[in-house]
Write a protein that holds these residues in place. Sequence first.
Motif, PDB file in Angstrom:
ATOM      1  N   ASP A  56      36.268  21.480  50.437  1.00 19.29           N
ATOM      2  CA  ASP A  56      37.258  21.341  51.501  1.00 19.29           C
ATOM      3  C   ASP A  56      38.019  22.627  51.795  1.00 19.29           C
ATOM      4  O   ASP A  56      38.823  22.671  52.721  1.00 19.29           O
ATOM      5  N   GLN A  57      37.774  23.673  51.004  1.00 22.32           N
ATOM      6  CA  GLN A  57      38.471  24.935  51.219  1.00 22.32           C
ATOM      7  C   GLN A  57      37.702  26.090  50.585  1.00 22.32           C
ATOM      8  O   GLN A  57      36.846  25.885  49.733  1.00 22.32           O
ATOM      9  N   PHE A  58      38.044  27.291  51.036  1.00 20.30           N
ATOM     10  CA  PHE A  58      37.579  28.511  50.387  1.00 20.30           C
ATOM     11  C   PHE A  58      38.730  29.057  49.563  1.00 20.30           C
ATOM     12  O   PHE A  58      39.890  29.015  49.996  1.00 20.30           O
ATOM     13  N   VAL A  59      38.415  29.565  48.378  1.00 26.25           N
ATOM     14  CA  VAL A  59      39.419  30.197  47.535  1.00 26.25           C
ATOM     15  C   VAL A  59      38.965  31.635  47.297  1.00 26.25           C
ATOM     16  O   VAL A  59      37.879  31.871  46.773  1.00 26.25           O
ATOM     17  N   VAL A  60      39.804  32.574  47.722  1.00 25.74           N
ATOM     18  CA  VAL A  60      39.501  33.987  47.580  1.00 25.74           C
ATOM     19  C   VAL A  60      40.433  34.567  46.512  1.00 25.74           C
ATOM     20  O   VAL A  60      41.644  34.370  46.573  1.00 25.74           O
ATOM     21  N   THR A  61      39.846  35.258  45.540  1.00 24.61           N
ATOM     22  CA  THR A  61      40.610  35.834  44.445  1.00 24.61           C
ATOM     23  C   THR A  61      40.371  37.339  44.416  1.00 24.61           C
ATOM     24  O   THR A  61      39.228  37.792  44.527  1.00 24.61           O
ATOM     25  N   ALA A  62      41.462  38.095  44.266  1.00 21.74           N
ATOM     26  CA  ALA A  62      41.372  39.557  44.209  1.00 21.74           C
ATOM     27  C   ALA A  62      42.311  40.071  43.127  1.00 21.74           C
ATOM     28  O   ALA A  62      43.439  39.594  43.010  1.00 21.74           O
ATOM     29  N   ASP A  63      41.835  41.019  42.338  1.00 23.16           N
ATOM     30  CA  ASP A  63      42.670  41.649  41.318  1.00 23.16           C
ATOM     31  C   ASP A  63      43.396  42.839  41.944  1.00 23.16           C
ATOM     32  O   ASP A  63      42.761  43.739  42.493  1.00 23.16           O
ATOM     33  N   LEU A  64      44.731  42.826  41.828  1.00 17.26           N
ATOM     34  CA  LEU A  64      45.547  43.904  42.371  1.00 17.26           C
ATOM     35  C   LEU A  64      46.566  44.363  41.328  1.00 17.26           C
ATOM     36  O   LEU A  64      47.775  44.243  41.517  1.00 17.26           O
ATOM     37  N   PRO A  65      46.080  44.898  40.192  1.00 17.91           N
ATOM     38  CA  PRO A  65      47.018  45.332  39.156  1.00 17.91           C
ATOM     39  C   PRO A  65      47.868  46.504  39.635  1.00 17.91           C
ATOM     40  O   PRO A  65      47.394  47.370  40.362  1.00 17.91           O
ATOM     41  N   GLY A  66      49.126  46.492  39.246  1.00 20.72           N
ATOM     42  CA  GLY A  66      50.024  47.570  39.605  1.00 20.72           C
ATOM     43  C   GLY A  66      50.725  47.383  40.934  1.00 20.72           C
ATOM     44  O   GLY A  66      51.608  48.166  41.280  1.00 20.72           O
ATOM     45  N   THR A  91      37.969  35.618  59.619  1.00 25.65           N
ATOM     46  CA  THR A  91      38.055  36.855  58.855  1.00 25.65           C
ATOM     47  C   THR A  91      39.374  36.910  58.088  1.00 25.65           C
ATOM     48  O   THR A  91      40.446  36.756  58.676  1.00 25.65           O
ATOM     49  N   LEU A  92      39.258  37.115  56.787  1.00 25.01           N
ATOM     50  CA  LEU A  92      40.422  37.288  55.930  1.00 25.01           C
ATOM     51  C   LEU A  92      40.590  38.777  55.684  1.00 25.01           C
ATOM     52  O   LEU A  92      39.637  39.470  55.343  1.00 25.01           O
ATOM     53  N   ARG A  93      41.811  39.285  55.902  1.00 27.04           N
ATOM     54  CA  ARG A  93      42.093  40.691  55.671  1.00 27.04           C
ATOM     55  C   ARG A  93      43.189  40.805  54.618  1.00 27.04           C
ATOM     56  O   ARG A  93      44.238  40.181  54.733  1.00 27.04           O
ATOM     57  N   ILE A  94      42.912  41.566  53.576  1.00 31.09           N
ATOM     58  CA  ILE A  94      43.878  41.818  52.515  1.00 31.09           C
ATOM     59  C   ILE A  94      44.144  43.315  52.501  1.00 31.09           C
ATOM     60  O   ILE A  94      43.210  44.122  52.479  1.00 31.09           O
ATOM     61  N   GLU A  95      45.416  43.674  52.535  1.00 28.46           N
ATOM     62  CA  GLU A  95      45.787  45.081  52.472  1.00 28.46           C
ATOM     63  C   GLU A  95      46.917  45.233  51.460  1.00 28.46           C
ATOM     64  O   GLU A  95      47.884  44.473  51.479  1.00 28.46           O
ATOM     65  N   ALA A  96      46.773  46.201  50.564  1.00 30.39           N
ATOM     66  CA  ALA A  96      47.797  46.462  49.552  1.00 30.39           C
ATOM     67  C   ALA A  96      48.164  47.940  49.597  1.00 30.39           C
ATOM     68  O   ALA A  96      47.287  48.796  49.579  1.00 30.39           O
ATOM     69  N   ARG A  97      49.452  48.215  49.679  1.00 30.24           N
ATOM     70  CA  ARG A  97      49.942  49.589  49.739  1.00 30.24           C
ATOM     71  C   ARG A  97      51.040  49.762  48.706  1.00 30.24           C
ATOM     72  O   ARG A  97      51.952  48.948  48.617  1.00 30.24           O
ATOM     73  N   HIS A  98      50.939  50.823  47.944  1.00 28.92           N
ATOM     74  CA  HIS A  98      51.952  51.130  46.936  1.00 28.92           C
ATOM     75  C   HIS A  98      52.311  52.594  47.076  1.00 28.92           C
ATOM     76  O   HIS A  98      51.449  53.455  46.972  1.00 28.92           O
ATOM     77  N   GLU A  99      53.559  52.837  47.350  1.00 25.32           N
ATOM     78  CA  GLU A  99      54.007  54.216  47.501  1.00 25.32           C
ATOM     79  C   GLU A  99      55.235  54.395  46.628  1.00 25.32           C
ATOM     80  O   GLU A  99      56.275  53.798  46.879  1.00 25.32           O
TER      81      GLU A  99
END
Length: 132
Positions: free
Chosen positions: A37-47, A61-69
């Motif tokens: 009944d669903q999609f589960v998307v898992t991503a490791d984003l340590p830090g 389309t699933l878009r994941i963006e991570a920014r660390h400054e």
Amino acid sequence: MARGSPFDELERLLDKMNDARERAGGGLAVDVEDEDDQFVVTADLPGFEKDDIDVEVRDRTLRIEARHEEETEEGEDNYVRRERSKRSLSRSVTLPEEVDEAGASAAFQNGVLTVELPKVHTSEESTSVDIE
């Protein structure tokens, strides 16, 4: 036999190319699980912190963006090498079926992002209609 869009194969090839590019560049790897009944998307984003991450879903389309400054202050020239001050990761994943964009949810715990995307159910079975 039902046939998909003529662009489905092209999307699969582009996804494979994107996956290879991300792995080669040390990018953001994801797992996509189909739970009926669903999609589960898992991503490791340590830090990263929760506020560093943007998640959007649009048109399958699933878009994941991570920014660390990391902010640097004047006089911090003690570093011989500094590689962790700024990082940016992004990933787009084309999902195999339509999802309910408004019903999507995401959680971030211990450096792991989990996005749940409920599927849009379309009935391919015929429905009997009563005649009055």
